[in-house]
Design a protein around this motif. Structure first.
Motif, PDB file in Angstrom:
ATOM      1  N   THR A 117      59.957  29.065 -36.498  1.00 47.59           N
ATOM      2  CA  THR A 117      59.064  28.635 -37.569  1.00 47.59           C
ATOM      3  C   THR A 117      58.542  29.815 -38.378  1.00 47.59           C
ATOM      4  OG1 THR A 117      57.223  27.143 -38.077  1.00 47.59           O
ATOM      5  CG2 THR A 117      56.929  28.625 -36.181  1.00 47.59           C
ATOM      6  N   ASP A 118      58.156  29.514 -39.606  1.00 46.85           N
ATOM      7  CA  ASP A 118      57.503  30.471 -40.494  1.00 46.85           C
ATOM      8  C   ASP A 118      58.265  31.789 -40.650  1.00 46.85           C
ATOM      9  OD1 ASP A 118      54.445  29.331 -41.037  1.00 46.85           O
ATOM     10  OD2 ASP A 118      55.348  28.606 -39.179  1.00 46.85           O
ATOM     11  N   PRO A 119      59.557  31.730 -40.992  1.00 47.03           N
ATOM     12  CA  PRO A 119      60.282  32.993 -41.211  1.00 47.03           C
ATOM     13  C   PRO A 119      59.891  33.707 -42.504  1.00 47.03           C
ATOM     14  CG  PRO A 119      61.752  31.108 -41.525  1.00 47.03           C
ATOM     15  CD  PRO A 119      60.467  30.558 -40.972  1.00 47.03           C
ATOM     16  N   HIS A 120      59.312  32.990 -43.476  1.00 46.72           N
ATOM     17  CA  HIS A 120      58.800  33.621 -44.703  1.00 46.72           C
ATOM     18  C   HIS A 120      59.817  34.548 -45.353  1.00 46.72           C
ATOM     19  CE1 HIS A 120      54.501  32.310 -44.506  1.00 46.72           C
ATOM     20  NE2 HIS A 120      54.789  32.154 -43.229  1.00 46.72           N
ATOM     21  N   LEU A 121      61.025  34.055 -45.581  1.00 40.44           N
ATOM     22  CA  LEU A 121      62.076  34.887 -46.166  1.00 40.44           C
ATOM     23  C   LEU A 121      61.855  35.106 -47.657  1.00 40.44           C
ATOM     24  CD1 LEU A 121      65.211  33.331 -44.441  1.00 40.44           C
ATOM     25  CD2 LEU A 121      64.048  35.466 -43.848  1.00 40.44           C
ATOM     26  N   GLY A 172      58.843  24.919 -41.212  1.00 39.67           N
ATOM     27  CA  GLY A 172      58.247  25.292 -42.475  1.00 39.67           C
ATOM     28  C   GLY A 172      57.947  26.747 -42.720  1.00 39.67           C
ATOM     29  N   ASP A 173      57.507  27.022 -43.971  1.00 35.77           N
ATOM     30  CA  ASP A 173      57.388  28.374 -44.499  1.00 35.77           C
ATOM     31  C   ASP A 173      58.697  29.126 -44.290  1.00 35.77           C
ATOM     32  OD1 ASP A 173      54.863  27.783 -45.384  1.00 35.77           O
ATOM     33  OD2 ASP A 173      53.798  29.143 -44.038  1.00 35.77           O
ATOM     34  N   VAL A 174      59.781  28.448 -44.671  1.00 36.99           N
ATOM     35  CA  VAL A 174      61.108  29.075 -44.615  1.00 36.99           C
ATOM     36  C   VAL A 174      61.138  30.264 -45.565  1.00 36.99           C
ATOM     37  CG1 VAL A 174      63.548  28.721 -45.195  1.00 36.99           C
ATOM     38  CG2 VAL A 174      62.293  26.989 -43.864  1.00 36.99           C
ATOM     39  N   GLY A 176      54.172  24.604 -36.881  1.00 43.96           N
ATOM     40  CA  GLY A 176      54.185  26.040 -37.179  1.00 43.96           C
ATOM     41  C   GLY A 176      52.831  26.406 -37.767  1.00 43.96           C
ATOM     42  N   HIS A 177      52.840  27.139 -38.900  1.00 49.17           N
ATOM     43  CA  HIS A 177      51.658  27.392 -39.722  1.00 49.17           C
ATOM     44  C   HIS A 177      50.629  28.324 -39.082  1.00 49.17           C
ATOM     45  CE1 HIS A 177      48.968  26.655 -43.049  1.00 49.17           C
ATOM     46  NE2 HIS A 177      48.099  25.937 -42.369  1.00 49.17           N
ATOM     47  N   VAL A 178      50.393  28.225 -37.779  1.00 54.28           N
ATOM     48  CA  VAL A 178      49.290  28.958 -37.151  1.00 54.28           C
ATOM     49  C   VAL A 178      49.695  30.361 -36.688  1.00 54.28           C
ATOM     50  CG1 VAL A 178      48.074  26.869 -36.472  1.00 54.28           C
ATOM     51  CG2 VAL A 178      49.711  27.882 -34.876  1.00 54.28           C
ATOM     52  N   HIS A 179      50.991  30.682 -36.709  1.00 58.07           N
ATOM     53  CA  HIS A 179      51.484  32.013 -36.340  1.00 58.07           C
ATOM     54  C   HIS A 179      50.897  32.477 -34.999  1.00 58.07           C
ATOM     55  CE1 HIS A 179      53.292  33.328 -40.399  1.00 58.07           C
ATOM     56  NE2 HIS A 179      52.950  32.069 -40.528  1.00 58.07           N
ATOM     57  N   GLN A 180      50.919  31.609 -34.036  1.00 59.52           N
ATOM     58  CA  GLN A 180      50.452  31.926 -32.684  1.00 59.52           C
ATOM     59  C   GLN A 180      50.917  30.806 -31.757  1.00 59.52           C
ATOM     60  OE1 GLN A 180      45.939  30.930 -32.249  1.00 59.52           O
ATOM     61  NE2 GLN A 180      46.309  31.320 -34.420  1.00 59.52           N
TER      62      GLN A 180
HETATM   63 FE   LIG Z   1      53.422  30.692 -42.303  1.00 58.64          FE
END
Ligand SMILES: [Fe+2]
Length: 255
Positions: free
Chosen positions: A7-11, A49-51, A185-189
């Motif tokens: 999740t959240d790879p933020h590419l 999400g946050d691909v 995802g979203h919470v980065h933890q």
């Molecule tokens: Fe994120």
């Protein structure tokens, strides 16, 4: 049946793009390499999400990184995504945008909690109806995935940008006893909890992490991570978060 949750790879469109000091492209590559290093055959990769980091050209990068695994890649948007660009980019197998997917004795419902103009999330009436219908027509054990956390995780700033209409979500979930787990995802933890016998699973990002239990925005020094899930025919789920050793630590260990 094994599921890989990333999740959240933020590419970014650029391979050198960094989020809070982490090069997101190489960080995702290392995460995937670790997930496949032990020879696990995953039935699906779930991406909550946050691909991309506000840059739709990152979807091409995502496709090139994930497309070679010959595994269904089930995706939903996060607040940093552009849903229409994401849907168009990930329209062909092995990629799937949202939807409901049957895998053996399980179904996975991928929900869109993107709320235009907001960092927090909201499930539309259409998405809530789709969830309720999926759970009404199928008695299969069910894993439900969404980007935004539907419960408070004990971090004041993050709990202000979770799922705004969580009570509507829980009303649907509580009406269907075959729901076994909810993942986000979203919470980065990492978050591992339970509610009425349903597992609640927050998964860290494949790049930078947030400090747990923080009142306000703060980064954590934890490395990238992913989650493995084993879904049993009985409805039981075994799951673990695996943290990736940073690249510089690997190089030091190898020398
Ligand atoms: Fe994120």
């Amino acid at each position: 049946m094994h599921i890989l949750h990333i999740t959240d790879p933020h590419l970014y469109g650029n391979a050198g793009g960094q989020l809070r000091g982490v090069a997101t492209d190489s960080s995702l590559r290392h995460t995937l390499a670790d997930a496949y290093a032990v020879g696990t055959a995953y039935s699906a990769i779930v991406v909550t999400g946050d691909v991309v980091q506000d840059d739709p050209s990152g979807y091409l990068r995502f496709k090139s990184l994930l497309g070679s695994y010959a595994t269904p890649v089930l995706c939903i948007p996060g607040n940093h995504d552009e849903p229409e660009a994401m849907r168009a980019s990930l329209a062909e197998p092995p990629f799937a945008y949202c939807g409901t997917h049957q895998l053996g004795t399980w179904q996975i419902v991928m929900l869109n909690s993107y709320d235009p103009g907001h960092v927090g999330g909201r499930l539309s009436f259409a998405e809530l109806t789709r969830l309720d219908t999926a759970l009404s027509v199928s008695p299969l054990h069910t894993l439900v995935c969404l980007h935004h956390h539907p419960i408070a995780i004990g971090s004041r700033w993050l709990d202000g940008i979770g799922l705004a209409n969580a009570e509507d979500f829980w009303r649907v979930i509580d009406a269907h006893p075959q729901v076994r787990a909810i993942a986000w995802g979203h919470v980065h933890q990492a978050y591992d909890g339970a509610r009425n016998g349903v597992k609640l699973l927050g998964t860290p990002s494949t790049c930078a992490q947030f400090l747990p239990h923080s009142e306000r925005y703060a980064l954590d020094g934890s490395p990238p991570a992913y989650r493995r899930m084993t879904l049993h025919d009985t409805g039981v789920i075994d799951t673990q978060v695996r943290w990736i050793q940073p690249l510089h630590a690997r190089q030091a260990a190898a020398s």
